[in-house]
Design an enzyme around this catalytic site. Structure first.
Site, PDB file in Angstrom:
ATOM      1  N   TYR A  62      16.826  29.097   9.609  1.00 48.81           N
ATOM      2  CA  TYR A  62      15.625  29.822  10.026  1.00 48.81           C
ATOM      3  C   TYR A  62      15.436  29.755  11.536  1.00 48.81           C
ATOM      4  O   TYR A  62      15.603  28.699  12.145  1.00 48.81           O
ATOM      5  CB  TYR A  62      14.383  29.205   9.366  1.00 48.81           C
ATOM      6  CG  TYR A  62      14.260  29.502   7.899  1.00 48.81           C
ATOM      7  CD1 TYR A  62      14.075  30.805   7.441  1.00 48.81           C
ATOM      8  CD2 TYR A  62      14.303  28.464   6.977  1.00 48.81           C
ATOM      9  CE1 TYR A  62      13.938  31.069   6.084  1.00 48.81           C
ATOM     10  CE2 TYR A  62      14.156  28.716   5.619  1.00 48.81           C
ATOM     11  CZ  TYR A  62      13.974  30.022   5.181  1.00 48.81           C
ATOM     12  OH  TYR A  62      13.833  30.270   3.853  1.00 48.81           O
ATOM     13  N   LYS A 111       0.845  -1.200   0.000  1.00 50.62           N
ATOM     14  CA  LYS A 111       0.000   0.000   0.000  1.00 50.62           C
ATOM     15  C   LYS A 111       0.882   1.253   0.000  1.00 50.62           C
ATOM     16  O   LYS A 111       2.094   1.166   0.248  1.00 50.62           O
ATOM     17  CB  LYS A 111      -0.913  -0.020   1.232  1.00 50.62           C
ATOM     18  CG  LYS A 111      -0.170   0.044   2.559  1.00 50.62           C
ATOM     19  CD  LYS A 111      -1.106  -0.250   3.735  1.00 50.62           C
ATOM     20  CE  LYS A 111      -0.336  -0.212   5.051  1.00 50.62           C
ATOM     21  NZ  LYS A 111      -1.170  -0.680   6.186  1.00 50.62           N
TER      22      LYS A 111
HETATM   23  C1  LIG Z   1      -0.401  -1.836   6.666  1.00 53.85           C
HETATM   24  C2  LIG Z   1      -0.985  -3.132   7.068  1.00 53.85           C
HETATM   25  C3  LIG Z   1      -0.153  -4.240   7.313  1.00 53.85           C
HETATM   26  C4  LIG Z   1       1.345  -4.148   7.321  1.00 53.85           C
HETATM   27  O1  LIG Z   1       1.786  -3.595   8.534  1.00 53.85           O
HETATM   28  P1  LIG Z   1       3.352  -3.462   8.869  1.00 53.85           P
HETATM   29  O2  LIG Z   1       3.381  -2.965  10.247  1.00 53.85           O
HETATM   30  O3  LIG Z   1       3.906  -2.477   7.893  1.00 53.85           O
HETATM   31  O4  LIG Z   1       3.941  -4.796   8.689  1.00 53.85           O
HETATM   32  C5  LIG Z   1      -0.776  -5.447   7.597  1.00 53.85           C
HETATM   33  N1  LIG Z   1      -2.127  -5.558   7.651  1.00 53.85           N
HETATM   34  C6  LIG Z   1      -2.937  -4.506   7.460  1.00 53.85           C
HETATM   35  C7  LIG Z   1      -4.404  -4.688   7.561  1.00 53.85           C
HETATM   36  C8  LIG Z   1      -2.403  -3.264   7.165  1.00 53.85           C
HETATM   37  O5  LIG Z   1      -3.224  -2.221   6.969  1.00 53.85           O
END
Ligand SMILES: *Cc1c(COP(=O)(O)O)cnc(C)c1O
Length: 364
Positions: A252, A35
């Site tokens: 800054y 994702k």
């Molecule tokens: C993002 C996600 C994962 C992966 O999680 P990590 O901590 O990056 O391993 C697994 N399951 C679901 C439902 C997620 O949304």
């Protein structure tokens, strides 16, 4: 001449991290989570490194469609399922697996006739209180879905809210057990933290994300101690050097004031590239392979480092913001965040290069 900032993606490291997942959770199916554009690494860029996975998981339907357009033929799971009923025919046509986490989605599936039935992951709310059905409702949801002609196969799924904490598993596991009692479907529980603790968590399908990219999911264990290798290295160079005297400020807001004379290196990378603006003085930055501390507030296009420990540094010297030699988790903790956020936030103006070899500083 290009601005000397780029993100290097090491596909060999990704493969090695996937092999670590297999070692940790032997005999399970691995759905690699890609994702958010593969946690900022680039969805299509990481695919060659994920050949060995049994499938992929995404949140964005467009990403799933892109994978099928690219002839990715293994399982693709939508982690939040479908958002509107009109997406379902396309899910069926493209053989996408979907999470179902809400009563509205169940009703939609019951009311829809699809050209091909879907694989459905029923999400249990085991204490995260974000998505999913309460344990007491799960058996009934499964019964309704099995009798729907739009559903080919069922899986049971949960997500841990606190898998990174010592005592963060037991309660959620008990809730999931309660939900799934007597239901004969395969189960998917573990994210990266759960994969690392697979002995306690178990399950038939694991869903690792962050560990594939070589960052740690656990606050108490570094990626290196977990046997993970960084996949993304954000590289740049010094584009300027200043001499500061005691009492002079840098950048800054004068967030850093020198207490002695030293050289300051100016790095071509700032928050406009995804570097965290909240990184504090002393946040590690590698210059010529040595740790130099951030001084002053990162600005949009530049950040500044103390060169006291790097006498050989000059304009053009190589810089690593995170990745090989400098875990993204160290930079993240100096900015009060997690590696996930930094990796996801690399800005569109940063060019990416892919390499099969570790440790190679590719000139653009
Ligand atoms: C993002 C996600 C994962 C992966 O999680 P990590 O901590 O990056 O391993 C697994 N399951 C679901 C439902 C997620 O949304």
């Amino acid at each position: 001449m290009a601005r000397p900032l780029y993100a290097q993606i090491n596909v060999a490291a990704l493969r090695a991290n996937l092999a670590r997942v297999r070692e940790q959770a032997p005999g399970t199916q691995v759905l690699a989570v890609v994702k958010a554009n593969a946690y900022g690494h680039g969805l299509l860029r990481v695919l060659p490194g994920l050949d060995g996975a049994d499938g992929l998981a995404v949140v964005e339907p467009e990403a799933a469609h892109l994978l099928r357009d690219q002839r990715y033929s293994r399982r693709v799971l939508l982690l939040e399922g479908f958002f509107t009923p009109d997406e379902l025919p396309e899910f069926a046509r493209r053989r996408l697996a979907t999470v179902v986490h809400d009563e509205e989605q169940v009703r939609t599936l019951e009311a829809t006739v699809l050209e091909r039935p879907l694989e459905v992951f029923v999400k249990v709310n085991a204490g995260m209180n974000r998505l999913g059905f309460r344990p007491g409702k799960v058996a009934d949801v499964c019964r309704r879905l099995t009798s729907s002609p739009s559903v080919a196969a069922l899986r049971l799924m949960m997500h841990f809210a606190r898998a990174d904490e010592d005592d963060g598993l037991a309660e959620a596991l008990a809730e999931f057990e309660r939900a799934c009692k007597g239901l004969p479907y395969p189960r998917s529980l573990a994210n990266s933290a759960g994969v690392i603790r697979y002995g306690e968590v178990g399950g038939d399908v694991v869903r690792p994300g962050i560990m594939l990219y070589g960052a740690t999911p656990l606050p108490y264990a570094s990626a290196e101690t977990l046997g993970l290798r960084p996949v993304m290295t954000l590289r740049s160079a010094l584009i300027g050097v200043q001499d500061v005297r005691p009492g002079e400020a840098v950048g800054y807001g004068g967030a850093y004031v020198a207490t002695r004379s030293h050289r300051v290196g100016v790095v071509a990378c700032g928050y406009g590239d995804g570097y965290p603006r909240h990184a504090v003085n002393g946040t590690p930055v590698l210059v010529c392979g040595k740790k130099a501390g951030l001084v002053g507030r990162p600005s949009m296009d530049m950040l500044t480092v103390d060169l006291s420990e790097v006498p050989e540094a000059a304009v053009g010297s190589p810089v690593v913001l995170w990745g090989e030699g400098l875990p993204v988790d160290e930079v993240a903790s100096a900015a009060a965040t997690v590696g996930y956020e930094l990796l996801c936030a690399v800005a569109p103006r940063v060019p990416f290069v892919t390499s099969e070899l570790a440790g190679v500083d590719l000139a653009l």
